[in-house]
Design a protein around this motif. Structure first.
Motif, PDB file in Angstrom:
ATOM      1  N   ARG A  12       0.839  -1.198   0.000  1.00  0.00           N
ATOM      2  CA  ARG A  12       0.000   0.000   0.000  1.00  0.00           C
ATOM      3  C   ARG A  12       0.873   1.246   0.000  1.00  0.00           C
ATOM      4  O   ARG A  12       1.998   1.235   0.465  1.00  0.00           O
ATOM      5  CB  ARG A  12      -0.970   0.015   1.165  1.00  0.00           C
ATOM      6  N   LEU A  13       0.304   2.278  -0.583  1.00  0.00           N
ATOM      7  CA  LEU A  13       0.926   3.586  -0.606  1.00  0.00           C
ATOM      8  C   LEU A  13       0.023   4.495   0.218  1.00  0.00           C
ATOM      9  O   LEU A  13      -1.028   4.903  -0.248  1.00  0.00           O
ATOM     10  CB  LEU A  13       1.065   4.093  -2.046  1.00  0.00           C
ATOM     11  N   TRP A  14       0.408   4.770   1.428  1.00  0.00           N
ATOM     12  CA  TRP A  14      -0.399   5.431   2.449  1.00  0.00           C
ATOM     13  C   TRP A  14      -1.690   4.653   2.641  1.00  0.00           C
ATOM     14  O   TRP A  14      -1.666   3.579   3.201  1.00  0.00           O
ATOM     15  CB  TRP A  14      -0.649   6.897   2.127  1.00  0.00           C
ATOM     16  N   PHE A  15      -2.823   5.163   2.184  1.00  0.00           N
ATOM     17  CA  PHE A  15      -4.088   4.451   2.366  1.00  0.00           C
ATOM     18  C   PHE A  15      -4.534   3.748   1.095  1.00  0.00           C
ATOM     19  O   PHE A  15      -5.537   3.040   1.098  1.00  0.00           O
ATOM     20  CB  PHE A  15      -5.191   5.419   2.823  1.00  0.00           C
ATOM     21  N   ILE A  16      -3.799   3.875   0.011  1.00  0.00           N
ATOM     22  CA  ILE A  16      -4.197   3.309  -1.272  1.00  0.00           C
ATOM     23  C   ILE A  16      -3.688   1.872  -1.381  1.00  0.00           C
ATOM     24  O   ILE A  16      -2.496   1.611  -1.256  1.00  0.00           O
ATOM     25  CB  ILE A  16      -3.659   4.152  -2.435  1.00  0.00           C
ATOM     26  N   ASP A  17      -4.597   0.957  -1.621  1.00  0.00           N
ATOM     27  CA  ASP A  17      -4.250  -0.444  -1.773  1.00  0.00           C
ATOM     28  C   ASP A  17      -3.601  -0.676  -3.135  1.00  0.00           C
ATOM     29  O   ASP A  17      -3.807   0.086  -4.079  1.00  0.00           O
ATOM     30  CB  ASP A  17      -5.529  -1.276  -1.651  1.00  0.00           C
ATOM     31  N   PHE A  18      -2.816  -1.729  -3.255  1.00  0.00           N
ATOM     32  CA  PHE A  18      -2.110  -1.987  -4.505  1.00  0.00           C
ATOM     33  C   PHE A  18      -3.068  -2.300  -5.640  1.00  0.00           C
ATOM     34  O   PHE A  18      -2.723  -2.130  -6.803  1.00  0.00           O
ATOM     35  CB  PHE A  18      -1.103  -3.123  -4.338  1.00  0.00           C
ATOM     36  N   ARG A  19      -4.289  -2.750  -5.336  1.00  0.00           N
ATOM     37  CA  ARG A  19      -5.254  -3.049  -6.390  1.00  0.00           C
ATOM     38  C   ARG A  19      -5.762  -1.794  -7.084  1.00  0.00           C
ATOM     39  O   ARG A  19      -6.274  -1.866  -8.188  1.00  0.00           O
ATOM     40  CB  ARG A  19      -6.411  -3.837  -5.811  1.00  0.00           C
ATOM     41  N   ALA A  42     -12.330   4.217  -8.447  1.00  0.00           N
ATOM     42  CA  ALA A  42     -11.735   2.908  -8.167  1.00  0.00           C
ATOM     43  C   ALA A  42     -10.913   2.954  -6.882  1.00  0.00           C
ATOM     44  O   ALA A  42     -10.955   2.010  -6.076  1.00  0.00           O
ATOM     45  CB  ALA A  42     -10.872   2.456  -9.335  1.00  0.00           C
ATOM     46  N   THR A  43     -10.184   4.030  -6.668  1.00  0.00           N
ATOM     47  CA  THR A  43      -9.397   4.168  -5.449  1.00  0.00           C
ATOM     48  C   THR A  43     -10.300   4.231  -4.222  1.00  0.00           C
ATOM     49  O   THR A  43     -10.027   3.586  -3.202  1.00  0.00           O
ATOM     50  CB  THR A  43      -8.519   5.424  -5.524  1.00  0.00           C
ATOM     51  N   ILE A  44     -11.389   4.964  -4.310  1.00  0.00           N
ATOM     52  CA  ILE A  44     -12.347   5.045  -3.203  1.00  0.00           C
ATOM     53  C   ILE A  44     -12.989   3.681  -2.962  1.00  0.00           C
ATOM     54  O   ILE A  44     -13.149   3.253  -1.812  1.00  0.00           O
ATOM     55  CB  ILE A  44     -13.405   6.127  -3.484  1.00  0.00           C
ATOM     56  N   PHE A  45     -13.348   2.985  -4.042  1.00  0.00           N
ATOM     57  CA  PHE A  45     -13.959   1.656  -3.913  1.00  0.00           C
ATOM     58  C   PHE A  45     -13.017   0.683  -3.209  1.00  0.00           C
ATOM     59  O   PHE A  45     -13.417  -0.007  -2.263  1.00  0.00           O
ATOM     60  CB  PHE A  45     -14.338   1.131  -5.299  1.00  0.00           C
ATOM     61  N   PHE A  46     -11.762   0.630  -3.632  1.00  0.00           N
ATOM     62  CA  PHE A  46     -10.816  -0.296  -3.013  1.00  0.00           C
ATOM     63  C   PHE A  46     -10.455   0.127  -1.592  1.00  0.00           C
ATOM     64  O   PHE A  46     -10.198  -0.722  -0.737  1.00  0.00           O
ATOM     65  CB  PHE A  46      -9.566  -0.450  -3.872  1.00  0.00           C
ATOM     66  N   ARG A  51     -11.280  -1.004   4.105  1.00  0.00           N
ATOM     67  CA  ARG A  51     -11.779  -0.520   5.399  1.00  0.00           C
ATOM     68  C   ARG A  51     -12.697  -1.541   6.056  1.00  0.00           C
ATOM     69  O   ARG A  51     -12.683  -1.724   7.266  1.00  0.00           O
ATOM     70  CB  ARG A  51     -12.515   0.805   5.192  1.00  0.00           C
ATOM     71  N   PHE A  52     -13.529  -2.223   5.244  1.00  0.00           N
ATOM     72  CA  PHE A  52     -14.444  -3.220   5.768  1.00  0.00           C
ATOM     73  C   PHE A  52     -13.837  -4.617   5.805  1.00  0.00           C
ATOM     74  O   PHE A  52     -14.521  -5.582   6.161  1.00  0.00           O
ATOM     75  CB  PHE A  52     -15.736  -3.238   4.959  1.00  0.00           C
ATOM     76  N   GLY A  53     -12.571  -4.755   5.421  1.00  0.00           N
ATOM     77  CA  GLY A  53     -11.874  -6.026   5.541  1.00  0.00           C
ATOM     78  C   GLY A  53     -12.123  -7.008   4.408  1.00  0.00           C
ATOM     79  O   GLY A  53     -11.927  -8.201   4.585  1.00  0.00           O
ATOM     80  N   PHE A  54     -12.561  -6.519   3.266  1.00  0.00           N
ATOM     81  CA  PHE A  54     -12.813  -7.375   2.111  1.00  0.00           C
ATOM     82  C   PHE A  54     -11.670  -7.285   1.116  1.00  0.00           C
ATOM     83  O   PHE A  54     -11.038  -6.249   0.965  1.00  0.00           O
ATOM     84  CB  PHE A  54     -14.085  -6.951   1.367  1.00  0.00           C
ATOM     85  N   THR A  55     -11.436  -8.379   0.410  1.00  0.00           N
ATOM     86  CA  THR A  55     -10.643  -8.338  -0.806  1.00  0.00           C
ATOM     87  C   THR A  55     -11.645  -8.349  -1.956  1.00  0.00           C
ATOM     88  O   THR A  55     -12.824  -8.658  -1.745  1.00  0.00           O
ATOM     89  CB  THR A  55      -9.711  -9.565  -0.904  1.00  0.00           C
ATOM     90  N   PRO A  56     -11.255  -8.009  -3.168  1.00  0.00           N
ATOM     91  CA  PRO A  56     -12.229  -8.025  -4.266  1.00  0.00           C
ATOM     92  C   PRO A  56     -12.869  -9.397  -4.489  1.00  0.00           C
ATOM     93  O   PRO A  56     -14.059  -9.489  -4.788  1.00  0.00           O
ATOM     94  CB  PRO A  56     -11.408  -7.600  -5.479  1.00  0.00           C
ATOM     95  N   ILE A  57     -12.112 -10.472  -4.333  1.00  0.00           N
ATOM     96  CA  ILE A  57     -12.673 -11.810  -4.529  1.00  0.00           C
ATOM     97  C   ILE A  57     -13.695 -12.132  -3.441  1.00  0.00           C
ATOM     98  O   ILE A  57     -14.783 -12.648  -3.723  1.00  0.00           O
ATOM     99  CB  ILE A  57     -11.546 -12.853  -4.568  1.00  0.00           C
ATOM    100  N   VAL A  58     -13.365 -11.807  -2.200  1.00  0.00           N
ATOM    101  CA  VAL A  58     -14.297 -12.053  -1.094  1.00  0.00           C
ATOM    102  C   VAL A  58     -15.540 -11.186  -1.253  1.00  0.00           C
ATOM    103  O   VAL A  58     -16.661 -11.634  -0.987  1.00  0.00           O
ATOM    104  CB  VAL A  58     -13.604 -11.793   0.263  1.00  0.00           C
TER     105      VAL A  58
END
Length: 80
Positions: A12-19, A42-46, A51-58
């Protein structure tokens, strides 16, 4: 120096996930208003998923189970 136990963490880059980096890279190569809006959304979505503990697959599995509903049948409707 990082410990080997930190190797399983998400990048991650600060709060931005690698996805969320793929839409940002698309924006950097194709700078238009719509790609900027897409990258921000997309950044807000990821970030919300993280924040809610989900990965995109989950999240997709959760969404599929939510849409399917609580009632599951074992036989097709035409065999009942």
């Amino acid at each position: 120096m990082a410990h080997w136990r930190d190797s399983a963490r998400n990048v991650r880059l600060w709060f931005i996930d690698f996805r969320a980096t793929f839409p940002l890279v698309v924006f950097l190569f194709h700078i238009r208003l719509w790609t900027f809006i897409f990258a921000v959304l997309a950044t807000i979505f990821f970030a919300l998923l993280d924040r809610f503990g989900f990965t995109p697959i989950v999240f997709m599995r959760w969404l599929r189970a939510y849409i399917a509903g609580p009632h599951k049948i074992a036989k097709p409707r035409w065999r009942i």
